[in-house]
Write a protein that holds these residues in place. Sequence first.
Motif, PDB file in Angstrom:
ATOM      1  N   LYS B 110      28.525 -33.522  11.060  1.00 27.11           N
ATOM      2  CA  LYS B 110      27.351 -33.145  11.864  1.00 27.11           C
ATOM      3  C   LYS B 110      27.756 -33.224  13.322  1.00 27.11           C
ATOM      4  O   LYS B 110      28.500 -34.131  13.723  1.00 27.11           O
ATOM      5  CB  LYS B 110      26.187 -34.121  11.632  1.00 27.11           C
ATOM      6  N   LEU B 111      27.204 -32.288  14.098  1.00 26.34           N
ATOM      7  CA  LEU B 111      27.541 -32.250  15.517  1.00 26.34           C
ATOM      8  C   LEU B 111      26.259 -32.366  16.339  1.00 26.34           C
ATOM      9  O   LEU B 111      25.263 -31.702  16.037  1.00 26.34           O
ATOM     10  CB  LEU B 111      28.245 -30.923  15.833  1.00 26.34           C
ATOM     11  N   LEU B 112      26.297 -33.236  17.329  1.00 20.71           N
ATOM     12  CA  LEU B 112      25.144 -33.358  18.232  1.00 20.71           C
ATOM     13  C   LEU B 112      25.569 -32.950  19.630  1.00 20.71           C
ATOM     14  O   LEU B 112      26.460 -33.550  20.216  1.00 20.71           O
ATOM     15  CB  LEU B 112      24.614 -34.799  18.239  1.00 20.71           C
ATOM     16  N   LEU B 113      24.909 -31.916  20.150  1.00 16.55           N
ATOM     17  CA  LEU B 113      25.194 -31.493  21.515  1.00 16.55           C
ATOM     18  C   LEU B 113      24.189 -32.148  22.465  1.00 16.55           C
ATOM     19  O   LEU B 113      22.979 -32.024  22.276  1.00 16.55           O
ATOM     20  CB  LEU B 113      25.090 -29.968  21.632  1.00 16.55           C
ATOM     21  N   ALA B 114      24.695 -32.857  23.439  1.00 19.36           N
ATOM     22  CA  ALA B 114      23.813 -33.485  24.438  1.00 19.36           C
ATOM     23  C   ALA B 114      24.491 -33.351  25.782  1.00 19.36           C
ATOM     24  O   ALA B 114      24.816 -34.327  26.451  1.00 19.36           O
ATOM     25  CB  ALA B 114      23.567 -34.947  24.087  1.00 19.36           C
ATOM     26  N   THR B 115      24.696 -32.087  26.147  1.00 17.10           N
ATOM     27  CA  THR B 115      25.524 -31.814  27.320  1.00 17.10           C
ATOM     28  C   THR B 115      24.756 -31.799  28.636  1.00 17.10           C
ATOM     29  O   THR B 115      25.320 -31.527  29.708  1.00 17.10           O
ATOM     30  CB  THR B 115      26.238 -30.465  27.150  1.00 17.10           C
ATOM     31  N   GLY B 116      23.445 -32.070  28.541  1.00 21.78           N
ATOM     32  CA  GLY B 116      22.690 -32.224  29.781  1.00 21.78           C
ATOM     33  C   GLY B 116      22.590 -30.945  30.582  1.00 21.78           C
ATOM     34  O   GLY B 116      22.548 -29.847  30.025  1.00 21.78           O
ATOM     35  N   SER B 117      22.527 -31.114  31.887  1.00 25.87           N
ATOM     36  CA  SER B 117      22.431 -29.922  32.716  1.00 25.87           C
ATOM     37  C   SER B 117      23.301 -30.075  33.946  1.00 25.87           C
ATOM     38  O   SER B 117      23.744 -31.179  34.284  1.00 25.87           O
ATOM     39  CB  SER B 117      20.982 -29.640  33.084  1.00 25.87           C
ATOM     40  N   ASP B 118      23.502 -28.977  34.604  1.00 23.77           N
ATOM     41  CA  ASP B 118      24.314 -28.984  35.823  1.00 23.77           C
ATOM     42  C   ASP B 118      23.415 -28.672  37.011  1.00 23.77           C
ATOM     43  O   ASP B 118      22.513 -27.826  36.910  1.00 23.77           O
ATOM     44  CB  ASP B 118      25.392 -27.895  35.740  1.00 23.77           C
ATOM     45  N   PRO B 119      23.683 -29.300  38.104  1.00 24.75           N
ATOM     46  CA  PRO B 119      22.908 -28.984  39.299  1.00 24.75           C
ATOM     47  C   PRO B 119      23.117 -27.529  39.668  1.00 24.75           C
ATOM     48  O   PRO B 119      24.207 -26.989  39.511  1.00 24.75           O
ATOM     49  CB  PRO B 119      23.513 -29.892  40.366  1.00 24.75           C
ATOM     50  N   GLY B 282      18.080 -33.328  24.585  1.00 25.85           N
ATOM     51  CA  GLY B 282      18.187 -33.617  26.020  1.00 25.85           C
ATOM     52  C   GLY B 282      17.980 -32.393  26.896  1.00 25.85           C
ATOM     53  O   GLY B 282      17.378 -31.395  26.485  1.00 25.85           O
ATOM     54  N   GLU B 283      18.456 -32.492  28.090  1.00 25.14           N
ATOM     55  CA  GLU B 283      18.228 -31.439  29.087  1.00 25.14           C
ATOM     56  C   GLU B 283      18.881 -30.120  28.732  1.00 25.14           C
ATOM     57  O   GLU B 283      18.534 -29.089  29.282  1.00 25.14           O
ATOM     58  CB  GLU B 283      18.728 -31.891  30.458  1.00 25.14           C
ATOM     59  N   CYS B 284      19.865 -30.175  27.811  1.00 20.22           N
ATOM     60  CA  CYS B 284      20.559 -28.930  27.481  1.00 20.22           C
ATOM     61  C   CYS B 284      19.758 -28.038  26.546  1.00 20.22           C
ATOM     62  O   CYS B 284      20.099 -26.884  26.346  1.00 20.22           O
ATOM     63  CB  CYS B 284      21.937 -29.229  26.880  1.00 20.22           C
ATOM     64  N   VAL B 285      18.656 -28.568  25.961  1.00 22.14           N
ATOM     65  CA  VAL B 285      17.965 -27.771  24.954  1.00 22.14           C
ATOM     66  C   VAL B 285      16.805 -26.966  25.525  1.00 22.14           C
ATOM     67  O   VAL B 285      16.263 -27.275  26.591  1.00 22.14           O
ATOM     68  CB  VAL B 285      17.431 -28.626  23.776  1.00 22.14           C
ATOM     69  N   GLN B 286      16.476 -25.966  24.749  1.00 17.63           N
ATOM     70  CA  GLN B 286      15.263 -25.209  25.019  1.00 17.63           C
ATOM     71  C   GLN B 286      14.428 -25.274  23.749  1.00 17.63           C
ATOM     72  O   GLN B 286      14.867 -24.842  22.693  1.00 17.63           O
ATOM     73  CB  GLN B 286      15.604 -23.757  25.354  1.00 17.63           C
ATOM     74  N   HIS B 287      13.237 -25.863  23.907  1.00 16.22           N
ATOM     75  CA  HIS B 287      12.376 -26.054  22.752  1.00 16.22           C
ATOM     76  C   HIS B 287      11.067 -25.329  23.000  1.00 16.22           C
ATOM     77  O   HIS B 287      10.395 -25.574  24.018  1.00 16.22           O
ATOM     78  CB  HIS B 287      12.121 -27.554  22.530  1.00 16.22           C
TER      79      HIS B 287
END
Lengths: 891, 412
Positions: B110-119, B282-287
Motif C-alpha cells: 500500500k502506498l500513502l502519498l502525503a506530499t503536501g504543497s509547495d509555496p 493532506g494538502e496534496c489532495v483534492q477532495h
Amino acid sequence: MTSVVKTTCPYCGVGCGVDVAPLDENKTKNIINIAVEGDKSHPANLGRLCSKGSALGETIRYDGRLLQAKVKGEVVEWDKALDAVADGFENVIAEHGPDAVAFYVSGQLLTEDYYVANKLMKGFIGSANIDTNSRLCMSSAVAGYKRAFGSDTVPCNYEDIETCDLFIITGSNMAWTHPVLFQRLRQAKLDRPHMKVVVIDPRRTASCDIADLHLPLASGTDAYLFTGLLAYLKGNGALNQDFIDQCTENFSDVDIADFSIAALANDCALDADDLELFFSWFLQIERSITFYCMGINQSSSGSDKANAIINTYLATGRIGKPGMGPFSITGQPNAMGGREVGGLANQLAAHMDFANVEQRSDVETFWSAKNMAIADGLKAIDLFEAIDAGKVKAIWIMATNPIVSLPDADRMRQILKKCELVVVSECMENTDTTACADILLPATTWGEKDGTVTNSERRISRQRAFRAAPGEARNDWWIISEVAKRLGYNDEFNYTCSADIFREHAALSAYKNNGKRDFDLSGMVDISNAEYDALQPIQWPVKKAGQGTARMFTDGKFFTPSSKARFINVSPRKPKNKVNDEYPFILNTGRVRDHWHTMTRTGLAPRLSKHIIEPFAEIHPYDAEKFSLKQGQLLEINSHWGSMLARASITAEQQKGNVFVPMHWNDQFSYRGRADALVNPVVDPVSGQPEYKHTPVSIKAWQPSWYGFVLLRHEAGIGLTHDSYWSKANGGQFIRYEIAGTDAVDDWKKWLNDRISGTDKMDGLFYNDTKKSYYRAAYVQNNKLMACVFIAPSIDLPSRNWLAGLLAKDSITVKERKSLLAGRDSGNNFDPGETICSCFAVGENTIRHAIKTKGLTTPKDIGKCLKAGTNCGSCIPELQKLIAQEKAGLT
Amino acid sequence: MSYKEKQKLLVVGNGMAAMRTIEHILSYQEAASTNFDITVVGAEPHGNYNRIMLSPVLAGEKHFSDIMLHTHEWYQNNNITLLAGKRVEQLDRAEKIATLDDGLVLHYDKLLLATGSDPFIIPVTGKELPGVLSYRTIEDVEEMQSIAKQHKHAVVIGAGVLGLEAAFGLQQQGMQVSVVHNAATIMNRQLDEKAACMLQQHLEGLGITFHLEKNSAACEGVERVEKLVFSDGEAIAADLVVMAVGVRANTLLAEKSGLACERGIVVDDYLCTDDDNVYAVGECVQHRGATYGLVAPLFEQAVVCAKNILGLSTEPYLGSQLYTSLKVTGVNLYSAGDFNGDESSESIIYDDPANQVYKKIVINNNRIIGLNLYGDISDAVWYQDLYQQKKDISGMREDMIFGKAFIADEAA
Ligand SMILES: Cc1cc2nc3c(=O)[nH]c(=O)nc-3n(C[C@H](O)[C@H](O)[C@H](O)COP(=O)(O)OP(=O)(O)OC[C@H]3O[C@@H](n4cnc5c(N)ncnc54)[C@H](O)[C@@H]3O)c2cc1C
Ligand code: SF4
C-alpha cells in the motif's frame, strides 16, 4: 449639630408634620442634603410619613429651577419683570375692564400668598376672576358642604377615622393618595378588629387591602347608591326623626322613591347581597364615616353626590359626634387654606360670599378696597373658555400647571397660547405651562417658603423655611404685593413678612363675625411675629388664643340663616358622555402612589420614580383579549377630545370596559402621556368641577417598529432629544428613558449620535443585529458607565435593574464591561484561567476542571472534551503537565 | 490470536498529514487483520515537526526542538523506517515499486502519498535572486533569521495568515518590515473590512508598514535582492523578500505516475486515489473539488485514511469546515465560513473599539454561516460547534454574541 426645622409636607391634604435637618449644600455639585423625618408631635401624622414625604430630600435641587425673571425669554431684573406684569395688566384693564384679566392659582400656595392674590383681584383690580386648581379637586365637596351646612365646613377630624366602627371609602384610593391616613386606618383596624372597612370603587385599588367589603360599582353611579341608602334607611325605620326635626330643614323636599335592593344593585352593577350587607352595616353601625375624594368630586354631578352622602348623615343624626360624619378629604396641601381666604371665583373671602351684600360691603370696608368686585368670577374651565372667546386677555398663573391638569388639555394649551399676556410664577424652569409664558417669575418653593397651610381636618400648621431662596426666587406674596404696589396700592399691600398677612387674614375672619361664620380666627388676630413663628398646629375655628376646635356641629347648629342643616333633593344622574361603539371604554384618571400632580418635584426623586416609571393604562384581561392587547405594549387611547400613549397594564383589578390612566405625566416626562388631553371638558353645573373620572375612549395597540430604553448618567451632562415615544424617570445617578418609534432606522449609531450629543466622543460599545432591529450601545468614561441604549423590535428587552446598578457604581469591572450589552450578568462566575490552548482559547482552570470532573487521562481525552490541543498541538506538553499535576493532587 | 497478514506500507512525505495518519494506524492496528511494515520517505532532512509552529520559531518565541513532533528516536521505537532527506522520484504502480532520488528501490503493498504543497512563487523577474524566499520549512525560517542578523529591510508579499506571521516574526527579529498586498484590506479571505482594519492598526502599532492594492513587478538587485518594484513603478528597499501568496498542492509524483490529479491528487471519501492501493492525505489532495491549506482538515482526513488502509470500517470523510486563527502574539482572531455575508444573510455584531474587541456572527435561516471574531475568541469553539452542527439558534440569538455563559441551556 444642625437644628431641626419643623415644617409640613407639601404634597397631599393629610398635611403631615415634617422635621427637617439641613445637612450641607454645594451648589456647584448640585448637592443639597437634608434629613427628613416625620414630626412625632404633629397631630396629623404623629411621626409617620409616606414614600413621597420621606423622599422630600431628593426633590430639592438646583438643577431645573427657575432662578431668574424672564420677559419674552430674556432674563431681566425683578424691577423690570414686575413693571412688565403691572403694565400688562394695567393696559388690559384700562382698555377692556377688570374682567379681562384673571389669576389662576393653586392649592400649592401658602395661605398668605393666596390671601394677597385674592385681595388684589377681588378688592383692587375689581374682578372675581381668580380661580384655582382646587376647582379641579374639591369644589364639588365645597358646594356639597355649603349647600348642606351653610358653610364650607369639614365636620370631622383624623381621630374620628380611628374611633369609628364603620369606615366607608368612596372615590378614593387613600392607600396611595393619602397614605398616612391610610396607615392610621390600618393600625386602627388592627387595634379594633370589629371595625369594618368598605371600599366603594370601580377599581379594586390598593385600598381594598384592608377592606371587609369592596363594592365595584359601575362608574358614575355613586349617587344612586347613596340615595338608595337613604331610601333603605327610611324603609327600615332607621331615620333619626328627632334630629331631622330639630336640626335640619327641607327633608320633605327629598324624593325618597320606592326602592328595591335588586333594582339598585342592577343600576350600580353590584351584587345584591353585597349591597344589602353594606346597607345593613350602615344601618346598624352608628359610628360610621364616609370618606370621599376625587371619585365623588370629579363628576358632572359631584355636588349632588356629596349631598347624597351628607343626606344619609343628616337623616341619621350622625354628625358632630366622635367617630362619625361625611368626611371630604382634599388632595392638596393647602386646598383648605385657599378655601379659607376665598381663593375660588365663587367665594369672596374668609368664608364669605358675594351673594351676601352685607358680607361684601364688610370685606370692602375691611380691605379699604378701591375696586370691589361685586359678583362671582369665572371658574377654571369658563375662564379658559373666556380666554378663547377673547374676553380674558391677561392671565397670571401661579404654582400650577394647567396645561397638564385641565381637561381637554390640548385645547387648553392652544387657548393659553392665544392669550395676549401670560404671566407664570413657578419654581421650575421647564413645565408644559412655562412653555406658554410671556413673563416668567421665579418663585420660592418648599423649604424656602414661610407661612401657613391648612390640612383636611381644618388644622393650620406652619410651613417653615430652612434654606435661603436660591437665585432670584421670591415668595409669591412678595411678588403679588410688588405688582399691587405698581398698580397703585402701596399702603394696602405693604407687607413686610408673612405674619403681617396672617394677622390681617385672621382679623378679616373675625371681622363682624360673632359666631356667624364658621371660619373664625379671632383668637389669632393679635398673634405676634414670635408667636406666629412658634405656632403649633391648631384646628380652626380658633376663638381664643391657643384653643382650636376638634369637631364641628357638636351643638346641632349650622351656619344657615335658620341654623339648620339642609337636605338637598338629589336625582342621580349618569355621567354626561356615554360610551358608544366608537369610544367603548370608560376612561378613569387618578394618582399613583409615588407621584404628585404633574411631577415637577416628585419627578426629581429617584426613589419615587422607581415605582411606576411611565404612563400606563390599566385594562381588564377580558378587554385585552377582545382587542388583542398585550401586557407591556404601548396603547393609543383616543377620545373625542384628544389622545395619549400609555403602556398596557392588564389587571383583573380593573373593571371590564374601564381603563385607568395616571394623571401625572406631561411633556416634561413623556411623549403624548398627558391623560387630561383625553378628558371631556364637562363640568358639574353647581361647582364647575370637571368630570375627570368618566370620558368615553377607544383603545388600540400603538405599533412601533422598535422599542427601547436609554439610561444616561446625569454627570455625563447629556440628554436625549426625542422625536417619537419616550418617557423619562429619574433613577438617582441617571435618567431613564423608555422609548419606541414607528420610523425605520437604518443607522442606529448615527441616530443616537444625533440624539444624544457627545456620545460619539466617548468610549463606546456596540451591539447590532442587522435584521432584527436589535441595537445596543454603552458608553464608558474612565471605567465609569455613562450611558447605555437598548433597542429591540419588541418589548422584550433586558431588565434595566442590573444596568441601573452599574450606573450607581463609580467603576465597572472587566467582566461587567463584557456583559454590559447583554444587560445582565451571566451568573457564571467561573474564571477560565490563563489561556493554555490559544487556538481554541481554552483556559487552565477549564482544563483542570474537566480533568477532575470527567476523569480525563490523556491530552487526547482533553482534545475530545474541550478541543484543546487538537489544532496546532503546541499546548500538548502543557496538557500533559496539567494531567500529571491533577493526578498527583488526587492521589 | 489469529495469524496476521504482514504488508508493506510506503509513505511518501514526512509531514503532519503523513504522521497523523501513521499515528492512527499504530493505534488501530491491533483491531485490524493486517499489520504493516512502515517506511517513510521524506524530502526534509528531519523527523516530523509542527510546521504551523514555525512562526513562533521565527519570532524567537520557540526553538526548533520545541516543535519536533516525531524525532528519529520515535521512528525507531515504533519500528518505522525513516528515510529522511530523500525523495521518491518514480512510481511503478503495476509493479508496486517506488524509486528514490538516490536510486534506492522500494517495494510496497500500500502506498500513502502525503506530499503536501509547495509555496506559490510569483513569476516576477529576479525571483531567483538570493534573499527571495518562500515560507514553508524550517530551512526557510533559518535563512530568514540569518538574513535578519545582517540586513534591515524585509518585504513580505501577501497579507494572508502566513504573510502576516512572517511579517510579525521578522519584525520580532529586528527587521523593518513592509507588507505588500494586492487587495484593499489585509487577510481579506478571512476577515471582513472592520476586523482587517483593526488588525492592520495593531500591526502598524508594532511598526509594520503596509502597501495595499500593490502588485509586485520585479525583484531587483545585484548580488542579492535590494528592492521590490511595484507594477506602478514605485519601489521599496528589500534585503529580504518573502513570498507568501498561497500554496499549490504537490502533485508532481502522482501526476508522473498517472494518478488522477486536478488541483490536487483526486481522492474519494475514504482518501483513496483511483488506484486501490494508493491513498493520499493532506494538502496534496483534492477532495470533492476542494483543496485545503490548514491542519484541521488533514487531521480529519487522517483518521479516515488510517482506518481505510487498515481495512477497518469507517465513516466517510465529507469535507471540512474551515476556521482561521493567527499566531501573532497579542492578536486573537478567529474566522470561519462566510464571514462577510450577503443580502440574504444577517449579522450580529459586537464592537468594543476601546478594548479592540469585535465579534460578528453571520446568520442565514437561523443558522450560523460565518464567524469573525477579533480580540475576544473565548467562545470560538462554541460558535464553531453551532456552526458545524448547523444548529438552529433562534432561541439564543439575542444573547449568543456575549458567549456561551449567557445561554442557560448551553452554559456548562
Ligand atoms: C509557517 C506556516 C504556518 C502555518 N500555520 C498554520 C496554522 O496556524 N494553522 C493551520 O491549520 N495550518 C497552518 N499552516 C499550514 C499547515 O502547516 C499545513 O496545512 C500542513 O503542514 C500540511 O501538512 P501536509 O502533511 O499535508 O504537508 P506538509 O507538512 O507540507 O508535508 C509534506 C512533506 O512532504 C515532503 N515531500 C513532498 N514531496 C515529496 C517526495 N516526492 N518525496 C518525499 N517527500 C516529499 C515535503 O518536503 C514535506 O516535508 C502553516 C504553514 C506554514 C508553512
Ligand atoms: S404626601 Fe401626604 S401622607 Fe404623604 S407625607 Fe406628605 S402629607 Fe403625609
